[in-house]
Design a protein around this motif. Structure first.
Motif, PDB file in Angstrom:
ATOM      1  N   SER A 150      14.414  13.812   4.658  1.00 58.83           N
ATOM      2  CA  SER A 150      13.319  14.738   4.386  1.00 58.83           C
ATOM      3  C   SER A 150      11.967  14.023   4.473  1.00 58.83           C
ATOM      4  N   TYR A 151      11.050  14.624   5.230  1.00 63.75           N
ATOM      5  CA  TYR A 151       9.701  14.058   5.342  1.00 63.75           C
ATOM      6  C   TYR A 151       8.998  14.093   3.984  1.00 63.75           C
ATOM      7  N   LYS A 152       9.225  15.143   3.243  1.00 56.03           N
ATOM      8  CA  LYS A 152       8.607  15.286   1.923  1.00 56.03           C
ATOM      9  C   LYS A 152       9.094  14.187   0.989  1.00 56.03           C
ATOM     10  N   LYS A 153      10.397  13.927   1.025  1.00 58.80           N
ATOM     11  CA  LYS A 153      10.938  12.864   0.175  1.00 58.80           C
ATOM     12  C   LYS A 153      10.455  11.497   0.638  1.00 58.80           C
ATOM     13  N   LEU A 154      10.290  11.338   1.934  1.00 61.40           N
ATOM     14  CA  LEU A 154       9.797  10.071   2.468  1.00 61.40           C
ATOM     15  C   LEU A 154       8.401   9.770   1.943  1.00 61.40           C
ATOM     16  N   THR A 155       7.513  10.745   2.004  1.00 61.18           N
ATOM     17  CA  THR A 155       6.141  10.531   1.519  1.00 61.18           C
ATOM     18  C   THR A 155       6.121  10.277   0.019  1.00 61.18           C
ATOM     19  N   ALA A 156       7.028  10.946  -0.711  1.00 61.92           N
ATOM     20  CA  ALA A 156       7.096  10.736  -2.158  1.00 61.92           C
ATOM     21  C   ALA A 156       7.582   9.322  -2.468  1.00 61.92           C
ATOM     22  N   SER A 157       8.583   8.844  -1.715  1.00 60.90           N
ATOM     23  CA  SER A 157       9.104   7.486  -1.913  1.00 60.90           C
ATOM     24  C   SER A 157       8.055   6.448  -1.560  1.00 60.90           C
ATOM     25  N   LEU A 158       7.304   6.732  -0.506  1.00 57.74           N
ATOM     26  CA  LEU A 158       6.242   5.825  -0.086  1.00 57.74           C
ATOM     27  C   LEU A 158       5.168   5.731  -1.160  1.00 57.74           C
ATOM     28  N   ARG A 159       4.794   6.870  -1.694  1.00 56.76           N
ATOM     29  CA  ARG A 159       3.786   6.884  -2.764  1.00 56.76           C
ATOM     30  C   ARG A 159       4.288   6.121  -3.989  1.00 56.76           C
ATOM     31  N   ASP A 160       5.561   6.338  -4.339  1.00 52.66           N
ATOM     32  CA  ASP A 160       6.130   5.672  -5.501  1.00 52.66           C
ATOM     33  C   ASP A 160       6.211   4.166  -5.283  1.00 52.66           C
ATOM     34  N   GLY A 161       6.553   3.754  -4.055  1.00 51.77           N
ATOM     35  CA  GLY A 161       6.690   2.338  -3.766  1.00 51.77           C
ATOM     36  C   GLY A 161       5.380   1.583  -3.715  1.00 51.77           C
ATOM     37  N   LEU A 162       4.293   2.303  -3.444  1.00 49.21           N
ATOM     38  CA  LEU A 162       3.001   1.630  -3.297  1.00 49.21           C
ATOM     39  C   LEU A 162       1.995   1.948  -4.402  1.00 49.21           C
ATOM     40  N   LEU A 163       2.069   3.139  -4.956  1.00 49.22           N
ATOM     41  CA  LEU A 163       1.032   3.543  -5.909  1.00 49.22           C
ATOM     42  C   LEU A 163       1.552   3.821  -7.312  1.00 49.22           C
ATOM     43  N   ASN A 164       2.795   3.479  -7.580  1.00 50.65           N
ATOM     44  CA  ASN A 164       3.366   3.694  -8.911  1.00 50.65           C
ATOM     45  C   ASN A 164       2.560   2.917  -9.951  1.00 50.65           C
ATOM     46  N   THR A 165       1.991   3.623 -10.915  1.00 50.87           N
ATOM     47  CA  THR A 165       1.132   2.968 -11.895  1.00 50.87           C
ATOM     48  C   THR A 165       1.909   2.340 -13.052  1.00 50.87           C
TER      49      THR A 165
END
Length: 315
Positions: A150-165
């Motif tokens: 899923s493209y949506k899940k991909l972007t969410a994983s990318l955000r989590d991997g790079l911007l997780n606070t």
């Protein structure tokens, strides 16, 4: 001692200065990758197509990631950070001069500093970031492309991997570990070589505890000076306690490693001086002359079977 406190202060300052710009670099990387993956071919239901075009886009993403991170400004930050190795060396030499007026640095110490700087630069630039950050992101993207994720899940994983606070992003965690371990382990190795040359047997576990300080490190900073013969006991956390919510609590061992929680697996009496409390440990083991240790502490330790056994081996 003033000079030793200056060593700890310089290490903290260099690490803090370098890492304060990492969140921006991480966000720039996220923005660059997000822009690239908008080019991916998708199925109507939002899944990523398994196509040659998409794999070609993947190949270009890793190269772009490194260009976004390793900018001229970033390289300057790396250069300024590794300059701290020279400052720490000067402070170490001043400390040892305070301890022993006849102290003169051996050539091996210069070689140690050169190697530490080379290793750190490699880890903080293309080769290190490419493997430890770039590969993780590339594998994430590759999995989506080759499995029709899923493209949506991909972007969410990318955000989590790079911007997780909370857990911090890949680059943030990696850069902090490299800088914290790089300078602290170098300082520890330097001390260990000099202490061994001068025949020092007594130490103090130093630096300020912080919110993320491990229980073992917390307990060690509360300890009086300790003798080299006590290290096996300390690695078993025998007699070590820390305060948890105001309650005196025994330091526990990791059931898998047999060592206090957070320690690098395999740490023993020989590697303890460099590994200290584990990865990301900001504490230092300060060698001290026996004359600086309270006489009651010296007498107590010398009366133990562990000291007597150590003395026979050391004789």
């Amino acid at each position: 001692m003033p000079t030793y406190n200056a060593i700890l202060k310089e290490i903290r300052k260099a690490i803090t200065k370098f890492n304060r710009n990492i969140p921006k670099a991480q966000r720039d990387m996220f923005d660059a990758i997000s822009e690239e993956i908008t080019r991916l071919d998708l199925y109507d239901d939002g899944r990523v197509r398994t196509t040659a075009k998409n794999l070609s886009i993947l190949a270009s993403i890793k190269n772009k990631m490194l260009k976004v991170i390793v900018t001229p400004e970033y390289r300057q930050s790396v250069k300024e950070f590794v300059a701290a190795f020279n400052t720490v060396t000067s402070l170490q030499n001043a400390y040892w001069k305070e301890q022993e007026t006849t102290f003169t640095p051996r050539p091996i110490l210069k070689a140690l500093r050169k190697q530490a700087i080379t290793d750190t630069v490699n880890k903080l630039t293309e080769s290190g970031i490419g493997v430890n950050v770039g590969e993780r992101i590339t594998e994430m993207l590759k999995a989506s492309i080759t499995t029709g994720g899923s493209y949506k899940k991909l972007t969410a994983s990318l955000r989590d991997g790079l911007l997780n606070t909370e857990q911090k992003g890949y680059l943030d965690r990696y850069a902090k570990q490299v800088t914290i371990d790089g300078l602290n382990q170098y300082s520890a190795q330097y001390n260990n070589i000099v202490a061994s040359d001068l025949g020092y047997e007594w130490y103090k576990y130093d630096n300020t505890d912080i919110e993320t300080t491990r229980p073992w490190c917390d307990a060690m900073t509360d300890q009086p000076y300790f003798h080299v013969s006590e290290i096996p006991r300390l690695l078993r956390a025998e007699g070590l306690y820390y305060y948890k919510d105001g309650v005196k609590t025994k330091v526990e061992l990791n059931s898998k490693t047999g060592l206090p929680a957070g320690m690098i697996p395999g740490t023993d009496a020989s590697t303890f001086f460099v590994n200290r409390g584990g990865y990301n440990c900001g504490h230092q083991i300060r060698p001290v002359a026996e004359r600086q240790v309270p006489v009651e502490v010296v007498a107590k330790v010398k009366a133990t079977p562990a000291y007597q056994a150590w003395k026979k081996i050391a004789a």
